[in-house]
Design an enzyme around this catalytic site. Structure first.
Site, PDB file in Angstrom:
ATOM      1  N   LYS A  13       0.826  -1.219   0.000  1.00 21.28           N
ATOM      2  CA  LYS A  13       0.000   0.000   0.000  1.00 21.28           C
ATOM      3  C   LYS A  13       0.857   1.265   0.000  1.00 21.28           C
ATOM      4  O   LYS A  13       0.467   2.268  -0.577  1.00 21.28           O
ATOM      5  CB  LYS A  13      -1.017  -0.005   1.144  1.00 21.28           C
ATOM      6  CG  LYS A  13      -0.441   0.152   2.522  1.00 21.28           C
ATOM      7  CD  LYS A  13      -1.528   0.047   3.576  1.00 21.28           C
ATOM      8  CE  LYS A  13      -0.948  -0.148   4.970  1.00 21.28           C
ATOM      9  NZ  LYS A  13      -0.055   0.879   5.468  1.00 21.28           N
ATOM     10  N   ARG A  59      -7.087   3.387  11.391  1.00 17.20           N
ATOM     11  CA  ARG A  59      -6.693   1.996  11.555  1.00 17.20           C
ATOM     12  C   ARG A  59      -7.596   1.246  12.529  1.00 17.20           C
ATOM     13  O   ARG A  59      -7.390   0.058  12.752  1.00 17.20           O
ATOM     14  CB  ARG A  59      -5.274   1.982  12.116  1.00 17.20           C
ATOM     15  CG  ARG A  59      -4.261   1.174  11.337  1.00 17.20           C
ATOM     16  CD  ARG A  59      -2.931   1.442  11.977  1.00 17.20           C
ATOM     17  NE  ARG A  59      -1.861   0.598  11.601  1.00 17.20           N
ATOM     18  CZ  ARG A  59      -0.920   0.930  10.719  1.00 17.20           C
ATOM     19  NH1 ARG A  59      -0.974   2.062  10.066  1.00 17.20           N
ATOM     20  NH2 ARG A  59       0.075   0.120  10.497  1.00 17.20           N
ATOM     21  N   ARG A  83      11.420  -7.316   3.036  1.00 18.87           N
ATOM     22  CA  ARG A  83      11.680  -5.908   3.365  1.00 18.87           C
ATOM     23  C   ARG A  83      12.588  -5.796   4.591  1.00 18.87           C
ATOM     24  O   ARG A  83      13.452  -4.938   4.656  1.00 18.87           O
ATOM     25  CB  ARG A  83      10.351  -5.181   3.623  1.00 18.87           C
ATOM     26  CG  ARG A  83      10.532  -3.694   3.837  1.00 18.87           C
ATOM     27  CD  ARG A  83       9.210  -2.979   3.966  1.00 18.87           C
ATOM     28  NE  ARG A  83       8.596  -3.181   5.268  1.00 18.87           N
ATOM     29  CZ  ARG A  83       7.390  -2.737   5.600  1.00 18.87           C
ATOM     30  NH1 ARG A  83       6.653  -2.101   4.715  1.00 18.87           N
ATOM     31  NH2 ARG A  83       6.900  -2.927   6.803  1.00 18.87           N
ATOM     32  N   ARG A  93      14.083  -2.463   8.907  1.00 17.62           N
ATOM     33  CA  ARG A  93      13.167  -1.729   9.785  1.00 17.62           C
ATOM     34  C   ARG A  93      13.061  -2.428  11.134  1.00 17.62           C
ATOM     35  O   ARG A  93      12.900  -3.643  11.187  1.00 17.62           O
ATOM     36  CB  ARG A  93      11.781  -1.641   9.123  1.00 17.62           C
ATOM     37  CG  ARG A  93      11.471  -0.256   8.604  1.00 17.62           C
ATOM     38  CD  ARG A  93      10.166  -0.237   7.875  1.00 17.62           C
ATOM     39  NE  ARG A  93       9.018  -0.460   8.746  1.00 17.62           N
ATOM     40  CZ  ARG A  93       7.780  -0.165   8.394  1.00 17.62           C
ATOM     41  NH1 ARG A  93       7.534   0.379   7.225  1.00 17.62           N
ATOM     42  NH2 ARG A  93       6.777  -0.397   9.210  1.00 17.62           N
ATOM     43  N   ARG A  95       1.464  -7.165  14.208  1.00 20.97           N
ATOM     44  CA  ARG A  95       0.846  -6.125  13.379  1.00 20.97           C
ATOM     45  C   ARG A  95      -0.231  -6.717  12.477  1.00 20.97           C
ATOM     46  O   ARG A  95      -1.264  -6.096  12.234  1.00 20.97           O
ATOM     47  CB  ARG A  95       1.910  -5.387  12.566  1.00 20.97           C
ATOM     48  CG  ARG A  95       2.583  -4.293  13.399  1.00 20.97           C
ATOM     49  CD  ARG A  95       4.024  -4.090  13.008  1.00 20.97           C
ATOM     50  NE  ARG A  95       4.169  -3.624  11.646  1.00 20.97           N
ATOM     51  CZ  ARG A  95       5.191  -3.965  10.853  1.00 20.97           C
ATOM     52  NH1 ARG A  95       6.108  -4.794  11.271  1.00 20.97           N
ATOM     53  NH2 ARG A  95       5.262  -3.471   9.645  1.00 20.97           N
TER      54      ARG A  95
HETATM   55  P1  AMP Z   1       2.914   1.558   8.984  1.00 23.32           P
HETATM   56  O1  AMP Z   1       4.113   2.155   8.352  1.00 23.32           O
HETATM   57  O2  AMP Z   1       1.622   2.110   8.466  1.00 23.32           O
HETATM   58  O3  AMP Z   1       2.943   0.044   8.968  1.00 23.32           O
HETATM   59  O4  AMP Z   1       2.958   1.989  10.535  1.00 23.32           O
HETATM   60  C1  AMP Z   1       4.065   1.634  11.358  1.00 23.32           C
HETATM   61  C2  AMP Z   1       3.672   1.748  12.824  1.00 23.32           C
HETATM   62  O5  AMP Z   1       3.292   3.104  13.131  1.00 23.32           O
HETATM   63  C3  AMP Z   1       2.484   0.912  13.259  1.00 23.32           C
HETATM   64  O6  AMP Z   1       2.829  -0.434  13.544  1.00 23.32           O
HETATM   65  C4  AMP Z   1       2.035   1.671  14.504  1.00 23.32           C
HETATM   66  O7  AMP Z   1       2.891   1.432  15.597  1.00 23.32           O
HETATM   67  C5  AMP Z   1       2.241   3.126  14.081  1.00 23.32           C
HETATM   68  N1  AMP Z   1       1.029   3.671  13.410  1.00 23.32           N
HETATM   69  C6  AMP Z   1       0.904   4.022  12.097  1.00 23.32           C
HETATM   70  N2  AMP Z   1      -0.339   4.451  11.820  1.00 23.32           N
HETATM   71  C7  AMP Z   1      -1.032   4.385  12.985  1.00 23.32           C
HETATM   72  C8  AMP Z   1      -2.367   4.682  13.353  1.00 23.32           C
HETATM   73  N3  AMP Z   1      -3.267   5.119  12.453  1.00 23.32           N
HETATM   74  N4  AMP Z   1      -2.721   4.498  14.654  1.00 23.32           N
HETATM   75  C9  AMP Z   1      -1.846   4.058  15.566  1.00 23.32           C
HETATM   76  N5  AMP Z   1      -0.575   3.727  15.275  1.00 23.32           N
HETATM   77  C10 AMP Z   1      -0.151   3.892  14.003  1.00 23.32           C
END
Ligand code: AMP
Length: 198
Positions: free
Chosen positions: A17, A92, A131, A137, A148
């Protein structure tokens, strides 16, 4: 090229995404608003927010809704998001959907489309492991990845029912080449009348 579009891209971690979001947003000339990227930038920059969320991200947990909502509202209030934006990673969970609705409604706006990138769990895990090797990461450990994906299935996937009732979800097959998937998304958006400005 700039065309008005208020979009959300949703999919499990590893669905691609992030990559597709950047492609679609640049085609429409709208900014990508990625909460994950904003958190990571703050962690890298050593800001107070970054320090607050480092451990949360490393565990693969969600940052508290209030904090996340504040960051998103600030970002969407900037000039470049006035004509549209592509949200990646927010909302989310159900509470965040409520916060976003409140914010957009107050501005007389609404989401035009929710792009769901459909990728099987095994495929997501395989891509995330790749990745992890490539980008290193800190939240791409096997444990955090599984956590996750569980949060995605339990908290994020259910928000699609809410948007589905509004008739704005486009479910896109997320398995294929990058170009094929971008094509699928663009044609679904175009079927909604969301086309690029001439
Ligand atoms: P992502 O890059 O979207 O996978 O986000 C990485 C991490 O950021 C997630 O595992 C959460 O710890 C935090 N995070 C990102 N978006 C949100 C959200 N909308 N609400 C809460 N935590 C978030």
């Amino acid at each position: 090229m700039t065309a008005s579009a208020r979009l959300l891209i949703v999919g499990p971690q590893g669905s691609g995404k992030g990559t597709q979001g950047v492609r679609i947003a640049s085609a429409f000339g709208i900014p990508v608003v990625s909460t994950g990227d904003m958190f990571r930038a703050n962690i890298k920059g050593g800001t107070e927010l970054g320090q607050q969320v480092t451990a949360i991200l490393d565990r693969g947990d969600l940052v508290p809704d209030e904090l996340t909502g504040e960051i998103v509202r600030d970002r969407l209030s900037q000039d470049d998001a006035a004509n549209g934006f592509l949200l990646d990673g927010y909302p989310r969970n159900a509470a965040q959907v409520g916060h976003l609705d409140e914010f957009l409604t107050a501005r007389g706006e609404a989401l035009d489309a929710v792009i769901l990138l459909d990728v099987p769990r095994e495929e997501s895990i395989a891509r995330l492991k790749l990745r992890a090797d490539e980008q290193g990461r800190s939240d791409d450990t096997e444990e955090a990845i599984a956590h996750r994906l569980d949060i995605y299935e339990n908290e994020t996937a259910p928000i699609l029912a809410v948007y589905g009732e509004r008739g704005i979800v486009d479910s896109i097959d997320g398995v294929g080449s990058l170009d094929e998937i971008t094509e699928r998304i663009m044609s679904a958006l175009s079927a909604r009348g969301l086309t690029l400005a001439a």
